[in-house]
Design an enzyme around this catalytic site. Structure first.
Site, PDB file in Angstrom:
ATOM      1  N   GLU A  92       6.460  -5.901  -7.039  1.00 33.40           N
ATOM      2  CA  GLU A  92       6.279  -5.061  -5.858  1.00 33.40           C
ATOM      3  C   GLU A  92       7.396  -4.046  -5.734  1.00 33.40           C
ATOM      4  O   GLU A  92       8.551  -4.314  -6.077  1.00 33.40           O
ATOM      5  CB  GLU A  92       6.245  -5.917  -4.591  1.00 33.40           C
ATOM      6  N   CYS A 105      12.695   0.383  -2.423  1.00 37.48           N
ATOM      7  CA  CYS A 105      13.140  -1.001  -2.588  1.00 37.48           C
ATOM      8  C   CYS A 105      12.533  -1.517  -3.886  1.00 37.48           C
ATOM      9  O   CYS A 105      11.309  -1.564  -4.024  1.00 37.48           O
ATOM     10  CB  CYS A 105      12.685  -1.848  -1.396  1.00 37.48           C
ATOM     11  N   CYS A 112      11.059 -15.262  -8.616  1.00 40.87           N
ATOM     12  CA  CYS A 112      12.461 -15.570  -8.300  1.00 40.87           C
ATOM     13  C   CYS A 112      12.642 -17.080  -8.286  1.00 40.87           C
ATOM     14  O   CYS A 112      11.739 -17.818  -7.873  1.00 40.87           O
ATOM     15  CB  CYS A 112      12.801 -14.978  -6.927  1.00 40.87           C
ATOM     16  N   CYS A 116      14.527 -19.573  -1.642  1.00 43.59           N
ATOM     17  CA  CYS A 116      14.728 -19.373  -0.201  1.00 43.59           C
ATOM     18  C   CYS A 116      13.435 -19.711   0.543  1.00 43.59           C
ATOM     19  O   CYS A 116      12.359 -19.239   0.178  1.00 43.59           O
ATOM     20  CB  CYS A 116      15.150 -17.931   0.084  1.00 43.59           C
ATOM     21  N   CYS A 119      10.892 -16.911   2.030  1.00 43.86           N
ATOM     22  CA  CYS A 119      10.564 -15.776   1.166  1.00 43.86           C
ATOM     23  C   CYS A 119       9.347 -16.069   0.296  1.00 43.86           C
ATOM     24  O   CYS A 119       9.300 -17.106  -0.385  1.00 43.86           O
ATOM     25  CB  CYS A 119      11.769 -15.438   0.290  1.00 43.86           C
ATOM     26  N   CYS A 333       8.362  -9.631   1.530  1.00 45.07           N
ATOM     27  CA  CYS A 333       8.654  -9.434   0.120  1.00 45.07           C
ATOM     28  C   CYS A 333       7.936 -10.480  -0.721  1.00 45.07           C
ATOM     29  O   CYS A 333       8.057 -11.676  -0.481  1.00 45.07           O
ATOM     30  CB  CYS A 333      10.175  -9.522  -0.100  1.00 45.07           C
TER      31      CYS A 333
END
Length: 350
Positions: A92, A105, A112, A116, A119, A333
């Site tokens: 993205e 961004c 990832c 977290c 997220c 995100c």
């Protein structure tokens, strides 16, 4: 032999490759211009280069050129892209419009592994790192699409930049090169969840970018519950590393603080946060979180965010509330990528 990404090479690295091919030194700057200034995505566009050289490059190299798989535009002008890379993986990229210019961004990884809890990017884990040229291509793709110059960059998309250190460093040198799009380091912000060794390495590079630390909680127990990275690098290790970074580079650090209802939005958290960063002159960016499916967290209400901000301000902390851009599109995100992955899985079951 698998082709390699030519657009991932810095100017110096490109010069070395062309020298090995027996080419004169001036070719490197010409080709670098084509890729990173004229935004060419095809070797055939390089009309001032010998055809024999272009054929050799075509045989062994490629130029990163992601395809826009999906495009969402909000009423405020924010544009969110789902970009498909050459290997089929999706990432993205978001363009945000401000009065000082257009900010993009960028993602630095496919997925990832930081875990977290709030997220969407991390829910499927990390697939691979993005190469330097692929990160740069996010900017070039967005710039071509909107027909306007990108002036600022935030490395706050999918992935942890310091978990892809070498590629990100090459990207920073490529994107800030006067022979490319020449976006100055002072217009670049790099966000990290707190990888202490990476912060130390970055400090030694002495780059004039802004380091933004995703703090999100001032107590170890709360932060570990939100961000597993805190188990490896608790606040007792993270904060000295951040202070050392600031002292080494002379650059002010900013802190991101996602406001989660009933978790990190208490008066006690505000007072502890102010104590934690006292004397740094740092800026705190309060972020009302976007809802993410599968996450137990919900956003603090606006009144609570304002109260938290006022308490920080009264304690001498420069704190602002991030303006929510693109609120009517898949704002969180990694959310757009996650939706695409779910649709693909559902289609297999049909």
């Amino acid at each position: 032999m698998e082709k390699k990404c030519l657009s991932s090479l810095t100017l110096e690295q490109l010069a070395a490759v062309l020298k090995e091919m027996g080419q004169p030194s001036f070719r490197a700057k010409q080709i670098f211009h084509w890729i990173h200034q004229k935004l060419a995505t095809d070797f055939a566009a390089m009309t001032d280069q010998p055809k024999k050289l272009l054929a050799q490059l075509e045989e062994n190299w490629y130029i990163a050129a992601p395809v826009i798989e999906r495009r969402q535009q909000a009423k405020d002008g924010t544009v969110k892209y789902l970009l498909r890379m050459a290997d089929g993986n999706c990432i993205e990229t978001v363009v945000m419009r401000y009065n000082y210019g257009n900010t993009v961004c960028v993602s630095t990884q496919v997925g990832c592994r930081m875990g977290c809890r709030f997220c969407a990017s991390t829910q499927a884990g990390r697939v691979r790192n993005l190469e330097a040229g692929e990160i740069a291509a996010e900017i070039y793709t967005a710039q071509r699409d909107i027909g306007e110059r990108i002036s600022h960059i935030v490395l706050m998309g999918i992935g942890e930049p310091l978990d892809n250190y070498e590629n990100v460093l090459d990207f920073l040198h490529i994107i800030s090169s006067p022979d490319g799009v020449n976006i100055g380091m002072r217009n670049i912000s790099l966000s990290t969840c707190g990888l202490v060794p990476g912060i130390g390495r970055l400090a030694q590079e002495n780059l004039q970018l802004t380091l933004s630390v995703s703090l999100h909680a001032p107590f170890n127990d709360i932060r570990s519950g939100m961000m597993p990275v805190n188990n490896a690098y608790p606040l007792e290790k993270l904060m000295p590393a951040v202070r050392s970074y600031q002292e080494t580079t002379g650059r002010r650090v900013s802190f991101e603080y996602s406001m989660v209802r009933g978790v990190n939005d208490s008066d006690a958290c505000a007072r502890k946060l102010a104590q934690l960063i006292r004397g740094m002159g740092a800026h705190v960016n309060l972020i009302p979180i976007n809802p993410v499916d599968g996450s137990p967290y919900s956003a603090s209400d606006a009144e609570n965010v304002r109260r938290f901000q006022k308490l920080l301000t009264d304690l001498g902390v420069n704190a602002t509330v991030r303006r929510r851009l693109g609120s009517e599109i898949s704002a969180a995100c990694g959310q757009l990528r996650r939706e695409e992955m779910q649709e693909k899985e559902n289609s297999k079951c049909d």
